[in-house]
Design an enzyme around this catalytic site. Structure first.
Site, short mmCIF file in Angstrom:
data_model
loop_
_atom_site.label_atom_id
_atom_site.label_comp_id
_atom_site.label_asym_id
_atom_site.label_seq_id
_atom_site.Cartn_x
_atom_site.Cartn_y
_atom_site.Cartn_z
N LYS A 1 0.86 -1.18 0.00
CA LYS A 1 0.00 0.00 0.00
C LYS A 1 0.89 1.23 0.00
O LYS A 1 1.70 1.43 0.91
CB LYS A 1 -0.90 -0.01 1.23
CG LYS A 1 -1.78 1.23 1.35
CD LYS A 1 -2.75 1.13 2.50
CE LYS A 1 -3.54 2.41 2.67
NZ LYS A 1 -4.48 2.32 3.79
N LYS B 1 -2.09 -1.55 -3.86
CA LYS B 1 -2.97 -0.39 -3.80
C LYS B 1 -2.14 0.89 -3.91
O LYS B 1 -1.15 1.01 -3.19
CB LYS B 1 -3.71 -0.42 -2.47
CG LYS B 1 -4.58 0.77 -2.19
CD LYS B 1 -5.13 0.70 -0.81
CE LYS B 1 -5.85 1.99 -0.54
NZ LYS B 1 -6.31 2.08 0.82
C1 PBG Z 1 -7.32 3.44 5.50
C2 PBG Z 1 -7.57 3.37 4.05
C3 PBG Z 1 -7.38 4.35 3.06
C4 PBG Z 1 -7.89 3.80 1.87
C5 PBG Z 1 -8.35 2.53 2.17
N1 PBG Z 1 -8.11 2.27 3.52
C6 PBG Z 1 -6.89 5.74 3.12
C7 PBG Z 1 -5.53 6.06 3.52
O1 PBG Z 1 -4.67 5.20 3.68
O2 PBG Z 1 -5.33 7.25 3.72
C8 PBG Z 1 -7.96 4.50 0.55
C9 PBG Z 1 -8.97 3.97 -0.41
C10 PBG Z 1 -9.30 4.84 -1.55
O3 PBG Z 1 -8.66 5.87 -1.80
O4 PBG Z 1 -10.24 4.47 -2.26
N2 PBG Z 1 -6.02 3.52 5.90
#
Ligand code: PBG
Length: 325
Positions: free
Chosen positions: A195, A248
């Site tokens: 991520k 992601k």
């Molecule tokens: C929580 C999380 C996030 C997303 C999914 N889980 C945001 C972040 O890390 O700031 C983003 C999902 C999206 O942008 O569709 N940590």
């Protein structure tokens, strides 16, 4: 192979030929649809930067889940926005927290669709970071306990799978151990393994009310410049018991999805995030691109890159288009 003996255009002559040699086909079965639940009844707040996406109360959300199920979508990913946030994210693991209550309700009304819960603290902390703050930064190991407690509370409420997204080292192992100790060895973990600290999460932070109140997430989410590091992250998660590994965002990281598919013998998920969705919606609204074609092209590309599962805000629309043929 050489021209003129080989002429690739022969096989592109018409749609029937193109269908015959098509390598990638999308199906509603590939999708997980993210949903945002807020407290209350009869609440449906549009998310301005994500047309068609809402923060909604559980009563309305259940209706949407029924509709998604009727389209053949096998799973939803649930995010909760609590009544109040605090320093210690107590809403994340509360027995009667927003996600816990909503999971129970969905499983009661729609027992067959899979309810996947996002396990993170940023929606629940007053500072908006994904973990416990100590000395001005997110503390890894004290956060692990809270994440494990949160995942366990989701499993107790009836979640079918948990999705840790805080990017703390050791989070998959801590959650796996907590689940196993409490008799939830059959609940899988879909790990947000690679991520990235991405600018494409902007619209989500509006939807989930989870923007960090100071600093950024670069000390825990990955540097967009790195690929080998993604392999190390995924290797760790696999060794800690991940059942599905995730990359992601999706579109700017197709190379990472491909490496994940080639280097690991596990299902690969890709999260087509909020900013990727918003870009297509915005350009289509301006009349600059054909929104439906761009959506299908993007989703097909994510699958072609190697994703077995696509988490996407397009799931409903794409499934409807696929149904129409
Ligand atoms: C929580 C999380 C996030 C997303 C999914 N889980 C945001 C972040 O890390 O700031 C983003 C999902 C999206 O942008 O569709 N940590």
């Amino acid at each position: 192979m050489q021209f003129p003996e080989y002429r690739p255009r022969r096989m592109r002559k018409n749609e029937a030929f193109r269908k015959l040699i098509r390598e990638t086909t999308l199906s509603a079965n590939d999708f997980i649809y993210p949903l945002f639940v807020v407290p209350g009844k009869d609440v449906k707040n549009p998310v301005a930067s994500m047309p068609g996406v809402f923060q909604q109360s559980a009563d309305l959300l259940v209706k949407e889940v029924r509709h998604l199920e009727s389209l053949g979508i096998p799973a939803i990913l649930l995010f909760g926005i609590p009544e109040k946030k605090d320093e210690t994210a107590s809403g994340a693991f509360a027995k009667d927290g927003i996600v816990q209550r909503t999971v129970r309700r969905i499983k009661e009304k729609c027992p067959d669709i899979l309810v996947v819960t996002d396990v993170c603290l940023c929606e629940y902390t007053s500072h908006g970071h994904c973990g416990m703050i100590e000395k001005g930064d997110v503390d890894n190991d004290s956060t692990l306990e809270v994440l494990a407690e949160t995942a366990l509370s989701h499993a107790r409420a009836g979640a079918d799978m948990v999705a840790p997204s805080a990017m703390m080292d050791g989070q998959v192992g801590a959650i796996r151990e907590a689940l196993d100790e409490s008799g939830f060895e059959s609940i899988p973990v879909i790990a947000y393994s690679a991520k990235y600290a991405s600018s494409f999460y902007g619209p989500f932070r509006e939807a989930a009310e989870s923007a960090p109140q100071f600093g950024n997430r670069k000390s825990y989410q990955m540097d967009p410049a790195n690929s080998d590091e993604a392999i190390r992250e995924m290797t760790l998660d696999v060794s800690e018991g991940a059942d599905i590994i995730m990359v992601k965002p999706a579109l700017p990281y197709l190379d990472i999805i491909r490496r994940a598919k080639e280097e690991f013998d596990l299902p690969v998920a890709a999260y087509n995030v909020s900013g990727e969705f918003a870009m297509i919606k915005a350009a289509a609204k301006m009349g600059w691109i054909d929104g439906e074609l761009a959506m299908m092209e993007a989703l097909t590309a994510i699958k072609r890159a190697g994703a077995d599962i696509i988490i996407t805000y397009f799931a409903g629309e794409a499934a409807e288009l696929l149904r129409k043929g």
